[in-house]
Design an enzyme around this catalytic site. Structure first.
Site, PDB file in Angstrom:
ATOM      1  N   ASP A   1     -91.396  26.485  -1.887  1.00 54.41           N
ATOM      2  CA  ASP A   1     -91.016  27.804  -1.830  1.00 54.41           C
ATOM      3  C   ASP A   1     -89.964  28.010  -3.111  1.00 54.41           C
ATOM      4  O   ASP A   1     -89.303  26.994  -3.395  1.00 54.41           O
ATOM      5  CB  ASP A   1     -90.001  28.029  -0.624  1.00 54.41           C
ATOM      6  CG  ASP A   1     -90.543  27.920   0.819  1.00 54.41           C
ATOM      7  OD1 ASP A   1     -91.438  27.079   0.758  1.00 54.41           O
ATOM      8  OD2 ASP A   1     -90.196  28.415   1.668  1.00 54.41           O
TER       9      ASP A   1
ATOM     10  N   ASP B   1     -94.118  31.969  -0.690  1.00 53.49           N
ATOM     11  CA  ASP B   1     -92.711  32.106  -0.616  1.00 53.49           C
ATOM     12  C   ASP B   1     -91.992  32.300  -2.119  1.00 53.49           C
ATOM     13  O   ASP B   1     -91.011  31.563  -2.372  1.00 53.49           O
ATOM     14  CB  ASP B   1     -91.895  31.560   0.184  1.00 53.49           C
ATOM     15  CG  ASP B   1     -91.983  31.794   1.839  1.00 53.49           C
ATOM     16  OD1 ASP B   1     -92.862  32.522   2.083  1.00 53.49           O
ATOM     17  OD2 ASP B   1     -91.060  31.246   2.505  1.00 53.49           O
TER      18      ASP B   1
ATOM     19  N   HIS C   1     -98.722  26.899   3.490  1.00 54.65           N
ATOM     20  CA  HIS C   1     -97.196  27.040   3.556  1.00 54.65           C
ATOM     21  C   HIS C   1     -96.539  26.787   4.889  1.00 54.65           C
ATOM     22  O   HIS C   1     -95.617  25.882   4.698  1.00 54.65           O
ATOM     23  CB  HIS C   1     -97.014  28.680   3.352  1.00 54.65           C
ATOM     24  CG  HIS C   1     -95.728  29.126   3.506  1.00 54.65           C
ATOM     25  ND1 HIS C   1     -94.831  28.639   2.138  1.00 54.65           N
ATOM     26  CD2 HIS C   1     -94.779  29.577   4.094  1.00 54.65           C
ATOM     27  CE1 HIS C   1     -93.669  28.984   2.586  1.00 54.65           C
ATOM     28  NE2 HIS C   1     -93.517  29.620   3.785  1.00 54.65           N
TER      29      HIS C   1
END
Length: 586
Positions: A307, A336, A439
Site C-alpha cells: 500500500d 491501494d 492485495h
C-alpha cells in the site's frame, strides 16, 4: 478546507485520538436529532464479504479472549486495572497501538465492568483498522453504560470506516441525545446523511447510462474538448504530442521522471496530460488477464510494493531507493495507491505513467481502495475533483475496474536452497519457486479454489462485492488460529495457517505475498512462511510510527526484505479532501 470543516476535523480529533480519564457521559435528557429519519438504505457491495461462506461478525465474534462478565471485582482488581489503563494510555499516546490493545485487554480481564476500558480499546483497534473489533468493543461499552455518548460516536465512526453509513446514523443520533453538547457527533451526523443521499442521487441519475467514463473522455477529446492548456505549461517536458488530434500522446522516460520530480516540488500536470496518462494505462491493462503471469528472467529483479495510500513523498523516496523500473528491474504495485494520503492523484499518476511507459516491466494490482465507495469516504474523490475535476475522477474510477486482481510471479532459475521462508521445504512448481501476489489474500472462503477460477473472473466494470472471489482477494486478512473466522476489520474474513497451506499446496504456490494491513516493521512473514505481508506506507497517515518495506525477488525466487522510514512532506494532513470525515488516521 472551509472553516466548518476545519472545526469539525479539530473536534473529531479530540474524540477520536483523545483518551478519557474516567467514565463516559451520563447525560440522557436531550431530545433526538431533528434530521429526517427517512434515509434510503446504502447497500455497499463490499458488505457481501461480512457473511462470506456463512461467516458473520458478531459482537462476541471470538475476536479476543473470553471475559467473565460476572467476575466479582475487588478493590485490588480495580486499582491494578487503572494502573494498566494508565500504561495503555501512554502506549496509545506513543502510537504503539498493539501494546495499548494488550494492556487494555489485561485491564478488562481484571475489571470488565468499566466501560472506558472497552471504549479505549475500541479506539486502539480502530487505529489498527480493526473496525469490526472496534464495533464489538464499543458495543460492550454501551451495554455497560447505555448513556456513553463517546462509545456511540466511536461505534458510528467505525461503521462509517467500513462503509456502513446507515448503521452509523442511529449511533450519531444516540450520541447527540445522550450528550447534547457533542458537536462532533452532530456535525458528523449531518455529513453522513449528506453522504448517503449523495450516493443515492448519483445511483439514480446513472440508471440507463451505459457509456463508460473512458468512452466519454475519448469522445470529448475527439471533439476538441480538454485541449492542452499552453498558457500554464508545466516545468517539465511533455509526452510526444501527435500531429493528428485524434491520436494519443506517447510517453517518454524523460517526461515521466521529470513529472515525478516536479510533483515533489509541488508541480502539477495539465488535465489533458493526466487524461492521456490514465487512458494510456487503460489501453495496456485492459489487454492483461485478471491473473497476470510473469517469469523473472535471469539477472532481473522484481520489487513488490505494498500500500502507498497517497503518500507521494514516501513513494518518491521509495523509487529512488529501489531504482526506477527498467528491462532489468520489474515492479509490482500491490493495490491501494489512493485514499487517506493527500497526494493520491500524484501517486496514481506516477504509477499509471510508469505502466504506460513500461507495460512489460510494471504491474498494478487492484486494491480495496480502488473502488468507488472507498474513494467517496476516504478522500480520493474529493482530491481528484479539487485538482483535476470531476470527469478525471470518473475516468480514474472507470480504469480502476480494469486493473488485474493478482500477479503470478515465477522464477526462471532453480532455487539455491530447498528451504522456504518458514520451517518446511518450499512448495515448488516444476522445481521452481512461484508467488501469488494480490492485495488482500487468496480466495479461501472454501477449500479447493484454483488459479483457473481466478483467471476466469470477469473484473471489467465490477466493484468487488459483485464477485465473491474478487471480494476475498481485495479484503481478506490472515489470522493466527487455524480455520476461518470473522475479520477484525469488519469486512472480509480471516484465514488461518492451515487454510493457507492447503491453498498453496493445491495450486503449487511457494507463498502468498499480500498487503492491505499495517505492519510495524513494514513486512511480516506469517503462516510458517506461506503468507508474507508487505506494507509500503511509513508512519501511515502520520499517526502509526511504523516502518515501511518492499520485497525484492531474484530470478531464482530468493526474497529479501528492505525497510525504510517516512520522509518529510508539506504540512497537509491525511484525509484533507475527505469532505469533513476524519477517522483519526484509520
Amino acid at each position: 478546507m472551509s472553516q466548518n470543516h476545519t472545526e469539525l476535523h479539530s473536534s473529531l480529533s479530540e474524540i477520536i485520538n483523545g483518551l478519557e480519564p474516567n467514565g463516559g457521559s451520563s447525560s440522557s435528557t436531550a431530545s433526538s436529532s431533528s434530521l429526517n429519519d427517512d434515509i434510503t438504505p446504502f447497500p455497499s457491495p463490499v458488505l457481501s464479504a461480512t457473511s462470506l461462506a456463512g461467516l458473520s461478525l458478531s459482537s462476541d465474534g471470538e475476536l479476543e479472549p473470553e471475559v467473565d462478565d460476572d467476575k466479582i471485582v475487588t478493590e485490588e482488581d480495580r486499582a491494578k486495572a487503572l494502573e494498566l489503563k494508565a500504561e495503555a494510555n501512554k502506549a496509545f499516546g506513543a502510537k504503539d497501538f498493539n501494546k495499548s490493545i494488550d494492556l487494555y485487554t489485561e485491564a478488562i480481564a481484571l475489571n470488565p465492568k468499566d466501560s472506558t476500558f472497552w471504549n479505549n480499546r475500541a479506539m486502539s483497534k480502530a487505529k489498527m483498522e480493526e473496525h469490526g473489533a472496534a464495533i464489538a468493543d464499543a458495543t460492550k461499552a454501551i451495554d455497560i453504560n447505555p448513556n456513553y455518548s463517546k462509545a456511540y460516536f466511536r461505534r458510528g465512526q467505525s461503521y462509517l470506516a467500513i462503509l456502513r453509513p446507515t448503521e452509523a446514523v442511529p449511533d450519531f443520533k444516540k450520541a447527540i441525545s445522550t450528550d447534547p453538547n457533542n458537536k462532533a457527533a452532530r456535525d458528523q451526523l449531518q455529513l453522513t446523511v449528506k453522504l448517503i443521499r449523495k450516493i443515492e442521487f448519483e445511483k439514480a441519475i446513472s440508471v440507463g447510462d451505459t457509456e463508460t467514463a473512458s468512452s466519454k473522455c475519448l469522445s470529448l477529446l475527439a471533439s476538441g474538448a480538454c485541449a492542452l492548456d499552453t498558457s500554464s505549461s508545466p516545468d517539465f517536458p511533455l509526452p510526444i504530442i501527435p500531429q493528428d488530434p485524434n491520436d494519443r500522446y506517447k510517453p517518454t522516460k524523460e517526461f515521466v521522471q521529470s513529472m515525478i520530480e516536479s510533483f515533489k516540488n509541488g508541480g502539477k500536470v495539465p488535465k489533458r496530460v493526466a487524461w492521456e496518462i490514465i487512458l494510456g494505462c487503460k489501453r495496456v491493462i485492459e489487454k492483461e488477464k485478471t491473473l497476470v503471469e510473469i517469469t523473472i528472467p535471469q539477472g532481473v529483479t522484481c520489487d513488490i510494493i505494498g500500500d502507498t495510500h497517497g503518500q507521494f513523498f514516501d513513494v518518491h523516496n521509495l523509487l529512488n531507493m529501489t531504482t526506477h523500473p527498467s528491462e532489468s528491474h520489474y515492479m509490482i504495485f500491490n493495490g491501494d495507491l489512493v485514499d487517506r494520503g493527500s497526494w493520491s492523484v500524484e501517486v496514481a499518476l506516477t504509477v499509471f505513467a510508469y505502466k504506460w511507459l513500461y507495460p512489460e516491466y510494471v504491474f498494478i494490482n487492484r486494491g480495496n481502495h480502488e473502488t468507488n465507495d472507498m474513494n467517496k469516504v476516504y478522500g480520493f474523490e474529493g482530491e481528484c475533483k479539487a485538482k483535476l475535476g470531476e470527469m478525471t475522477f470518473k475516468l480514474f474510477a472507470d480504469v480502476f475496474t480494469s486493473l488485474p486482481l493478482a500477479v503470478l510471479i515465477s522464477a526462471s532459475e532453480l532455487p539455491v536452497s530447498p528451504k522456504s521462508e518458514g520451517s518446511k521445504p518450499a512448495i515448488l512448481s516444476e522445481g521452481k519457486r512461484r508467488f501469488f501476489v494480490c492485495h488482500g489474500g487468496p480466495p479461501v472462503s472454501k477449500d479447493g479454489v484454483t488459479l483457473d477460477e481466478v483467471r476466469k473472473i470477469d473484473r471489467f466494470g465490477r466493484q468487488p462485492g459483485q464477485e465473491g472471489i474478487m471480494c476475498e482477494m481485495l479484503w481478506t486478512d490472515p489470522q493466527e488460529p487455524n480455520g476461518r473466522g470473522p475479520s477484525k476489520r469488519g469486512v472480509g474474513l480471516g484465514f488461518g495457517p492451515d487454510v493457507t497451506r492447503r491453498w498453496c499446496e493445491l495450486n503449487q504456490i511457494t507463498a502468498v505475498i499480500r498487503s492491505h494491513e499495517v505492519r510495524a516493521d513494514g513486512y511480516a512473514i506469517e503462516h510458517d512462511g506461506l503468507c508474507i505481508t508487505v506494507f509500503s506506507c511509513p508512519n501511515y497517515c502520520d499517526s502509526t510510527s511504523n516502518k515501511a518495506a518492499y520485497v525484492r525477488m531474484q530470478s531464482n525466487g530468493t526474497l529479501s526484505y528492505h525497510q525504510f522510514d517516512a520522509v518529510p512532506h508539506p504540512d497537509i494532513k491525511p484525509m484533507a479532501y475527505s469532505s469533513g470525515f476524519n477517522f483519526g488516521g484509520f
